[in-house]
Design an enzyme around this catalytic site. Structure first.
Site, PDB file in Angstrom:
ATOM      1  N   ASP A 122       6.929  -4.250  -9.728  1.00  0.00           N
ATOM      2  CA  ASP A 122       5.973  -3.127  -9.308  1.00  0.00           C
ATOM      3  C   ASP A 122       6.937  -2.109  -8.603  1.00  0.00           C
ATOM      4  O   ASP A 122       7.298  -2.238  -7.386  1.00  0.00           O
ATOM      5  CB  ASP A 122       5.012  -3.588  -8.269  1.00  0.00           C
ATOM      6  CG  ASP A 122       3.853  -2.620  -7.970  1.00  0.00           C
ATOM      7  OD1 ASP A 122       3.863  -1.446  -8.508  1.00  0.00           O
ATOM      8  OD2 ASP A 122       3.142  -2.722  -7.133  1.00  0.00           O
ATOM      9  N   MET A 154      -3.920   0.723   0.522  1.00  0.00           N
ATOM     10  CA  MET A 154      -2.675   1.198   1.422  1.00  0.00           C
ATOM     11  C   MET A 154      -3.689   1.479   2.744  1.00  0.00           C
ATOM     12  O   MET A 154      -4.581   2.092   2.656  1.00  0.00           O
ATOM     13  CB  MET A 154      -1.900   2.330   0.962  1.00  0.00           C
ATOM     14  CG  MET A 154      -1.236   2.105  -0.225  1.00  0.00           C
ATOM     15  SD  MET A 154      -0.056   3.432  -0.517  1.00  0.00           S
ATOM     16  CE  MET A 154       0.393   2.635  -2.347  1.00  0.00           C
ATOM     17  N   HIS A 197      -3.726  -5.159  -4.991  1.00  0.00           N
ATOM     18  CA  HIS A 197      -2.234  -5.324  -4.168  1.00  0.00           C
ATOM     19  C   HIS A 197      -2.657  -4.582  -2.822  1.00  0.00           C
ATOM     20  O   HIS A 197      -3.044  -3.568  -2.764  1.00  0.00           O
ATOM     21  CB  HIS A 197      -1.433  -4.601  -5.079  1.00  0.00           C
ATOM     22  CG  HIS A 197       0.056  -4.590  -4.198  1.00  0.00           C
ATOM     23  ND1 HIS A 197       0.965  -3.658  -4.722  1.00  0.00           N
ATOM     24  CD2 HIS A 197       0.759  -5.284  -3.245  1.00  0.00           C
ATOM     25  CE1 HIS A 197       2.014  -3.924  -4.023  1.00  0.00           C
ATOM     26  NE2 HIS A 197       1.684  -4.769  -3.004  1.00  0.00           N
ATOM     27  N   MET A 203      -1.563  -3.463   0.491  1.00  0.00           N
ATOM     28  CA  MET A 203      -0.484  -3.271   1.294  1.00  0.00           C
ATOM     29  C   MET A 203      -1.207  -2.785   2.718  1.00  0.00           C
ATOM     30  O   MET A 203      -1.284  -1.546   3.088  1.00  0.00           O
ATOM     31  CB  MET A 203       0.242  -2.140   0.710  1.00  0.00           C
ATOM     32  CG  MET A 203       1.066  -2.376  -0.475  1.00  0.00           C
ATOM     33  SD  MET A 203       1.653  -1.244  -1.481  1.00  0.00           S
ATOM     34  CE  MET A 203       0.068  -0.995  -2.519  1.00  0.00           C
ATOM     35  N   ASP A 250      -3.668  -0.175  -5.915  1.00  0.00           N
ATOM     36  CA  ASP A 250      -3.163  -0.242  -4.714  1.00  0.00           C
ATOM     37  C   ASP A 250      -3.866   0.156  -3.405  1.00  0.00           C
ATOM     38  O   ASP A 250      -4.184   1.221  -3.270  1.00  0.00           O
ATOM     39  CB  ASP A 250      -1.859   0.818  -4.938  1.00  0.00           C
ATOM     40  CG  ASP A 250      -0.690   0.100  -6.082  1.00  0.00           C
ATOM     41  OD1 ASP A 250      -0.358  -0.800  -5.665  1.00  0.00           O
ATOM     42  OD2 ASP A 250      -0.474   0.750  -6.953  1.00  0.00           O
ATOM     43  N   SER A 270      -1.141   0.992 -12.687  1.00  0.00           N
ATOM     44  CA  SER A 270      -1.515   1.428 -11.257  1.00  0.00           C
ATOM     45  C   SER A 270      -2.335   2.524 -11.061  1.00  0.00           C
ATOM     46  O   SER A 270      -1.842   3.642 -11.488  1.00  0.00           O
ATOM     47  CB  SER A 270      -0.376   1.638 -10.144  1.00  0.00           C
ATOM     48  OG  SER A 270      -0.802   2.188  -9.275  1.00  0.00           O
ATOM     49  N   MET A 295       8.413  -6.137  -5.217  1.00  0.00           N
ATOM     50  CA  MET A 295       8.577  -4.696  -5.255  1.00  0.00           C
ATOM     51  C   MET A 295       9.813  -4.113  -5.468  1.00  0.00           C
ATOM     52  O   MET A 295      10.878  -4.448  -5.008  1.00  0.00           O
ATOM     53  CB  MET A 295       8.286  -4.093  -3.773  1.00  0.00           C
ATOM     54  CG  MET A 295       6.884  -4.621  -3.320  1.00  0.00           C
ATOM     55  SD  MET A 295       5.373  -3.529  -4.129  1.00  0.00           S
ATOM     56  CE  MET A 295       6.132  -1.922  -4.059  1.00  0.00           C
ATOM     57  N   HIS A 341      -4.327  -2.326 -11.833  1.00  0.00           N
ATOM     58  CA  HIS A 341      -3.590  -2.696 -10.599  1.00  0.00           C
ATOM     59  C   HIS A 341      -4.048  -1.638  -9.639  1.00  0.00           C
ATOM     60  O   HIS A 341      -4.211  -0.509  -9.840  1.00  0.00           O
ATOM     61  CB  HIS A 341      -2.321  -2.491 -11.002  1.00  0.00           C
ATOM     62  CG  HIS A 341      -1.405  -2.912  -9.695  1.00  0.00           C
ATOM     63  ND1 HIS A 341      -0.791  -4.289  -9.516  1.00  0.00           N
ATOM     64  CD2 HIS A 341      -0.775  -2.067  -8.667  1.00  0.00           C
ATOM     65  CE1 HIS A 341      -0.070  -4.184  -8.396  1.00  0.00           C
ATOM     66  NE2 HIS A 341      -0.057  -2.919  -7.856  1.00  0.00           N
TER      67      HIS A 341
HETATM   68  C1  DX5 Z   1       3.683   1.326  -4.556  1.00  0.00           C
HETATM   69  C2  DX5 Z   1       2.622   0.744  -5.350  1.00  0.00           C
HETATM   70  C3  DX5 Z   1       2.959   0.877  -6.880  1.00  0.00           C
HETATM   71  C4  DX5 Z   1       3.059   2.127  -7.475  1.00  0.00           C
HETATM   72  C5  DX5 Z   1       3.798   2.175  -8.736  1.00  0.00           C
HETATM   73  O1  DX5 Z   1       3.491   0.951  -3.410  1.00  0.00           O
HETATM   74  O2  DX5 Z   1       2.573  -0.780  -5.019  1.00  0.00           O
HETATM   75  O3  DX5 Z   1       1.903  -0.120  -7.552  1.00  0.00           O
HETATM   76  O4  DX5 Z   1       1.909   2.893  -7.382  1.00  0.00           O
HETATM   77  O5  DX5 Z   1       3.869   3.480  -9.094  1.00  0.00           O
HETATM   78  P1  DX5 Z   1       5.033   4.023  -9.944  1.00  0.00           P
HETATM   79  O6  DX5 Z   1       4.878   3.077 -11.428  1.00  0.00           O
HETATM   80  O7  DX5 Z   1       4.558   5.228 -10.239  1.00  0.00           O
HETATM   81  O8  DX5 Z   1       6.210   3.829  -9.657  1.00  0.00           O
HETATM   82 ZN    ZN Z   2       1.122  -2.121  -6.326  1.00  0.00          ZN
END
Ligand code: DX5
Ligand code: ZN
Length: 219
Positions: A177, A39, A68, A70, A37, A10, A139, A35
């Site tokens: 994840d 948000m 991904h 969110m 993320d 990520s 998750m 990956h």
């Molecule tokens: C959380 C994300 C993850 C996160 C994982 O909302 O979807 O992808 O970045 O991070 P680590 O591996 O640090 O838990």
């Molecule tokens: Zn993620």
């Protein structure tokens, strides 16, 4: 059938001022997916990046760009992420009323469709979606931030989804994840996961550590 273990760093934990280099470094270190993320400060409490960053990163890698989302709503942004070069678009059923429509749109754009379940969302949510999707993301933390602790109760959900996937006879990635490191990865793999997302555990120690970090996750 559970596929070979693939690692999806990520980039949330990468150095955002040097993202292109970071993506090249994880590719050289043996990563399988990138990956991303996304948000929105609404569906989750944090704000990260959008399609422009995916577009900027695309020329830096041939790895699978695993996006991904969110964000709520997600549908108005699917086209932009597809055009930016995403290979997989993963959406949350909790983020909108019409998850099946989102999946249809993603597939209509010629991309792989993923569905992500929050820790409180049951596997059952997938009952009428599983035949149409290419990836399930479980998750193992509440979405929004990197560096949180793995929620062990999600292992049961991974086991249940592994059974659902195998029943279809189709190749569907089962991704986990959140809180994945060398200690939690073996349990996730044993439960049936075959794609491990890892931010903190991949990027700790800087570029010279990435190859060893990724190898440690494969077990
Ligand atoms: C959380 C994300 C993850 C996160 C994982 O909302 O979807 O992808 O970045 O991070 P680590 O591996 O640090 O838990
Ligand atoms: Zn993620």
């Amino acid at each position: 059938m559970q596929g070979p273990v693939r690692i999806a760093p990520s980039i949330l934990s990468a150095d955002f001022a040097r993202l292109g280099e970071e993506v090249r470094a994880i590719a050289a270190a043996g990563a399988d997916y990138v990956h991303v993320d996304v948000m929105d400060g609404h569906f989750v409490p944090n704000i990260t990046i959008g399609p422009m960053v995916v577009k900027a990163l695309r020329p830096h890698t041939t790895l699978v760009m695993d996006v991904h989302l969110m964000i709520s709503p997600a549908d108005p942004y699917l086209d932009a992420f597809a055009e930016a070069g995403a290979d997989i678009l993963t959406v949350h059923p909790e983020a909108g009323p019409h998850i099946h429509r989102s999946i249809q749109r993603i597939k209509g754009l010629g991309k792989k469709a993923g569905v992500s379940l929050n820790p409180g969302t049951p596997a059952k949510m997938l009952d009428y979606l599983i035949e149409d999707i290419d990836l399930v993301l479980v998750m193992s933390v509440n979405p929004g931030f990197g560096g949180q602790s793995f929620i062990t109760a999600q292992l049961k959900k991974i086991e249940a989804i592994r059974k659902m996937i195998d029943k279809t006879g189709r190749q569907i990635d089962l991704q986990v994840d959140g809180g994945i490191d060398a200690l939690t990865a073996p349990a996730a793999i044993a439960a049936g996961a075959d794609v491990l997302v890892a931010g903190t555990a991949t990027f700790k120690g800087g570029p010279t550590a990435y190859a060893a970090n990724i190898a440690a996750l494969r077990g």
